[in-house]
Design a protein around this motif. Structure first.
Motif, PDB file in Angstrom:
ATOM      1  N   SER A   1      79.823  79.749 -26.522  1.00  0.00           N
ATOM      2  CA  SER A   1      79.000  80.220 -24.833  1.00  0.00           C
ATOM      3  C   SER A   1      77.795  79.064 -24.961  1.00  0.00           C
ATOM      4  O   SER A   1      77.408  78.735 -23.798  1.00  0.00           O
ATOM      5  N   VAL A   2      77.705  78.875 -25.951  1.00  0.00           N
ATOM      6  CA  VAL A   2      75.684  77.351 -25.252  1.00  0.00           C
ATOM      7  C   VAL A   2      76.671  76.449 -25.203  1.00  0.00           C
ATOM      8  O   VAL A   2      75.912  75.771 -24.245  1.00  0.00           O
TER       9      VAL A   2
ATOM     10  N   GLU B   1      80.029  76.009 -23.688  1.00  0.00           N
ATOM     11  CA  GLU B   1      80.223  75.893 -22.326  1.00  0.00           C
ATOM     12  C   GLU B   1      78.968  76.550 -21.184  1.00  0.00           C
ATOM     13  O   GLU B   1      79.207  75.370 -20.433  1.00  0.00           O
ATOM     14  N   ALA B   2      77.789  76.915 -20.919  1.00  0.00           N
ATOM     15  CA  ALA B   2      76.450  77.278 -20.451  1.00  0.00           C
ATOM     16  C   ALA B   2      76.437  75.677 -20.259  1.00  0.00           C
ATOM     17  O   ALA B   2      76.098  75.387 -18.841  1.00  0.00           O
ATOM     18  N   ALA B   3      76.298  74.696 -20.737  1.00  0.00           N
ATOM     19  CA  ALA B   3      75.764  73.037 -21.416  1.00  0.00           C
ATOM     20  C   ALA B   3      76.899  72.339 -20.296  1.00  0.00           C
ATOM     21  O   ALA B   3      76.795  72.071 -19.346  1.00  0.00           O
TER      22      ALA B   3
ATOM     23  N   GLN C   1      75.545  65.211 -24.306  1.00  0.00           N
ATOM     24  CA  GLN C   1      73.756  65.886 -23.927  1.00  0.00           C
ATOM     25  C   GLN C   1      74.080  67.148 -24.678  1.00  0.00           C
ATOM     26  O   GLN C   1      73.504  67.690 -25.043  1.00  0.00           O
ATOM     27  N   THR C   2      75.305  67.766 -24.582  1.00  0.00           N
ATOM     28  CA  THR C   2      75.746  68.672 -24.841  1.00  0.00           C
ATOM     29  C   THR C   2      75.394  69.591 -26.816  1.00  0.00           C
ATOM     30  O   THR C   2      75.063  70.265 -26.830  1.00  0.00           O
TER      31      THR C   2
ATOM     32  N   HIS D   1      71.051  67.442 -26.790  1.00  0.00           N
ATOM     33  CA  HIS D   1      70.456  69.458 -26.765  1.00  0.00           C
ATOM     34  C   HIS D   1      70.813  70.443 -26.369  1.00  0.00           C
ATOM     35  O   HIS D   1      68.839  70.982 -26.844  1.00  0.00           O
ATOM     36  N   HIS D   2      71.708  70.888 -27.127  1.00  0.00           N
ATOM     37  CA  HIS D   2      72.446  72.308 -27.353  1.00  0.00           C
ATOM     38  C   HIS D   2      72.521  72.241 -28.913  1.00  0.00           C
ATOM     39  O   HIS D   2      71.739  73.521 -30.340  1.00  0.00           O
TER      40      HIS D   2
ATOM     41  N   LEU E   1      69.977  74.171 -33.342  1.00  0.00           N
ATOM     42  CA  LEU E   1      71.003  75.193 -33.043  1.00  0.00           C
ATOM     43  C   LEU E   1      71.439  75.268 -34.711  1.00  0.00           C
ATOM     44  O   LEU E   1      71.091  76.073 -35.505  1.00  0.00           O
TER      45      LEU E   1
ATOM     46  N   TRP F   1      63.648  78.453 -31.307  1.00  0.00           N
ATOM     47  CA  TRP F   1      64.483  78.934 -31.265  1.00  0.00           C
ATOM     48  C   TRP F   1      66.066  78.733 -31.083  1.00  0.00           C
ATOM     49  O   TRP F   1      65.660  78.003 -30.248  1.00  0.00           O
TER      50      TRP F   1
END
Lengths: 439, 284
Positions: A322-323, A325-327, A336-337, A340-341, A345, A439
């Motif tokens: 989902s992270v 997909e969100a990006a 970048q996805t 950055h994300h 994590l 986080w």
């Protein structure tokens, strides 16, 4: 009700109570098996703890005495006549002088009654032959001492050390053990307060030595440190990059399957094979220096890389889609996805994998034997290109040495290795915490 | 096959049904008054599965199109085609003609990054980034370079949160993690994040399925307000929701677009037996 339950068909009017009776009949058995399983688990944990305790107890019990070393207080006269008979006070000459003479004359003053040649030699044997080097270093660092008289603590020979710590008996005559006269001298020095156990600084600041009283782990520790530095700097970025590519960008096809299988296989290859590869490629083909931590680090990189790749891929996989997909959904490019994300994590998991790989690399000795890090190196390496050994290899070398004093030093070196490992793991835990807090 | 071609002032893209004389069998008018997105003959395969069959549909400016139908009927697949989210699924194969303001969405020179900036998406499960509330909204404008200064970025974030109806609740804690909000707030945060990059179209994939009725009502009000500016396609399992928020409704069944028309007509006077069965609750 299914066909394999004829009881329910036979008594269709009370199927519920029938089912209930069966459940109740099974409950006790289910609870019992759960209790048993818990007991098994508890037993395994206890088993592990007991053996860990035994291991630590034996290592610490054998090794703690190595942190103290017998030293003899001698009144050393930095005699100009002995050191510089021709009267030329040049530093170059001072470094080449016979400092052994100073020790001998100080011992002679202490025991004036010992005159016979053979006895004199035994007497001189009480003090480590390395004491002369300490005196030289002292004088070179502070030339104003020349001509003065100093009361100094000098390392005793290892048999005196062992005697004082009670590791060897007082039985005379056996080779390598102190003779009767030596025992008497030791007792006299002790009674005069001239023979004591002091903190063994040499163990922590010097490199390897043939004389146990002067052998230290600093050279091996620094060698291990340089090696791990090379390994970490190479294997972490490479491993993470490979994992990201394989997880996020590579198409799923026969090629990537092939690569995946091979990475998994590489993780299981015996480490000595990597050592042979390192010898063939890094030393013979690329001409890198033998015994150097940089080569050891390269070999350990090969060994650690698959472990890090596998751990990093698992960490990336565990990032919820989902992270991503969100990006992607708001127009982040795939890179970048990832950066950055996904990567932030996955980083804690990657660090855990890296630290497991590094811990394995730290404890590895077999591949290092192949690239020459098993050589006797007395100097402390200054750079990753200097010849050096590593902690596990040092432990192996000392465990192989015949002197009784190396037994406790072997255990002490194991303690240093474990402490090194502990520091590394704490660093990893700290890093994890830091990254998780974002986080 | 009553396909009344009302508008004459826009280029008519023939549907398969027109070309083949009603082959795909969609009942009703697939056209929007002011189409932003036009889809013709969309087919999607996942491996061997034919997930969408010859679907043609428009999504128009200032309208909400709701996509309803039983699970697995291809609604989500359809809207994921519109911003090419299906590209991320390796086995997915998409064919057909997709246009955003006349531009081919699946053209080789179409930049997916740009497309997704213009076609925003809100997902079924609220998926705020594990970053602060501010960062969640600011991320889109930041990567697209929409704000020249920190102040402009602040303005965009505040405006987006305001439009998403969330500002009042979070303005004192913008630097707290977005994942710490309640489910409904998280979903509104995701909507704020989507509108922060000023898209033309917003796709919503069951945005309220994980929310309680109160949070759902807030989101529905929000969707109604957002219609003023955007074209919205919403996938929903709740027929009441479709009836409340949308102007047009499309009913999907087993990969076919069975019927599309004004929401009121679909729910009161459906033109197809399957639609009728579904909206009256006989199956689904």
């Amino acid at each position: 009700m299914s066909n394999d339950n004829p009881g329910a068909d036979a008594n269709p009017t009370r199927p519920v109570s029938e089912a209930r009776r069966k459940v109740e009949a099974g409950v006790a058995r289910r609870h019992a098996s759960e209790r048993r399983f818990r007991l098994y688990g508890l037993f395994s944990v206890m088993f592990g703890i007991v053996f860990l305790g035994l291991l630590l107890a034996s290592v610490v019990g054998n090794g703690y005495s190595a942190f103290r070393q017998a030293q003899v207080r001698l009144d050393i006269h930095f005699d100009r006549a002995l050191l510089d008979p021709e009267g030329r006070a040049e530093p170059g000459l001072l470094s080449g002088a016979d400092y052994q003479l100073l020790v001998k004359s100080a011992l002679g003053e202490q025991f004036p009654e010992v005159t016979e040649r053979r006895e004199r030699r035994e007497l001189n044997g009480l003090v480590s032959p390395m004491a002369a080097y300490e005196l030289r270093d002292l004088l070179l660092a502070n030339p104003s001492l020349l001509g003065t008289r100093q009361s100094l603590w000098l390392p005793a020979d290892d048999f005196v050390d062992m005697l004082l710590k009670g590791h060897v008996g007082r039985g005379a005559g056996v080779s390598g053990r102190p003779g009767g006269a030596q025992l008497a001298w030791v007792d006299r020095l002790k009674a005069e307060g001239r023979l004591e156990l002091h903190f063994n600084r040499a163990f922590f600041v010097s490199g390897d030595s043939r004389e146990p009283e002067m052998a230290g782990v600093w050279g091996a520790t620094k060698g291990s440190f340089f090696m791990l530095l090379v390994t970490l700097l190479l294997s972490f970025p490479l491993g993470v990059a490979a994992a990201i590519y394989l997880e996020e960008f590579a198409p799923r096809n026969r090629w990537t399957d092939f690569i995946e299988v091979n990475i998994n296989n590489l993780a299981a290859v015996p480490s000595i094979v990597f050592g042979l590869l390192g010898l063939a490629v890094f030393i013979n083909v690329l001409g890198l220096p033998r015994s150097a931590p940089v080569v050891g680090g390269l070999v350990l990189t090969l060994m650690t890389l698959p472990v890090i790749i596998i751990a990093a891929r698992a960490a990336i996989k565990s990032v919820p889609p989902s992270v991503r997909e969100a990006a992607l959904g708001i127009g982040a490019s795939p890179m970048q996805t990832v950066f950055h994300h996904v990567l932030p994590l996955a980083l804690p998991g990657m660090l855990t994998g890296a630290i497991i790989g590094m811990a394995r690399a730290l404890g590895e000795s077999a591949p290092l034997l192949m690239v020459g890090m098993v050589a006797f190196v007395a100097d402390v390496p200054g750079t990753p290109l200097d010849p050096s050994t590593a902690l596990p290899v040092q432990i192996y070398l000392w465990a192989d040495s015949p002197e009784r004093a190396f037994i406790e030093r072997t255990s002490a070196a194991i303690m240093v290795l474990l402490a090194f490992l502990l520091v590394m793991n704490l660093a990893a835990v700290w890093l994890r915490r830091r990254f998780e807090r974002r986080w | 096959m009553p396909l009344d071609d009302r508008s004459t002032d826009r280029p008519v893209i023939p549907t398969t049904s027109q070309r083949t004389g009603g082959g795909s069998g969609t009942v009703g008018d697939i056209h929007a008054r002011e189409p932003v997105i036009t889809v013709r003959d969309c087919n999607v395969h996942y491996g061997d599965t034919h997930a969408l069959k010859q679907v043609s549909l428009d999504i128009g400016r200032n309208e909400v199109v709701s996509l309803i139908g039983p699970s697995g009927c291809g609604k989500s697949t359809f809207i994921r085609c519109l911003n090419r989210m299906n590209d991320t699924i390796e086995s997915a194969r998409v064919t057909g003609d997709f246009r955003l303001d006349g531009q081919d969405i699946y053209a080789k020179d179409m930049d997916v990054v740009l497309l997704r900036a213009r076609v925003g998406m809100v997902f079924q499960k609220p998926n705020p980034f594990p970053k602060s509330i501010f960062e969640n909204v600011a991320y889109g404008p930041r990567i697209h370079g929409l704000a020249g200064s920190r102040r402009q970025l602040d303005d965009i974030v505040y405006e987006s949160l305001e439009r998403a109806g969330l500002l009042a609740e979070v303005k004192d804690r913008l630097d707290e993690p977005g994942t710490g909000l309640s489910g409904g707030q998280q979903q509104r945060l995701c909507i704020a994040r989507a509108i922060a990059v000023s898209p033309d179209v917003i796709l919503m994939d069951e945005p309220c399925s994980a929310l309680d009725p109160i949070a759902t009502a807030r989101i529905e009000d929000l969707i109604d307000e957002l219609r003023e500016k955007y074209a919205i396609a919403i996938v929903t399992h709740s027929m009441q929701q479709a009836a409340r928020v949308s102007q047009r409704t499309a009913y999907f069944h087993l990969g076919n677009l069975v019927e599309v028309g004004p929401t009121e007509k679909i729910f009161t006077n459906p033109g197809h037996k399957l639609t009728e069965d579904y909206v009256t609750g006989r199956f689904g």
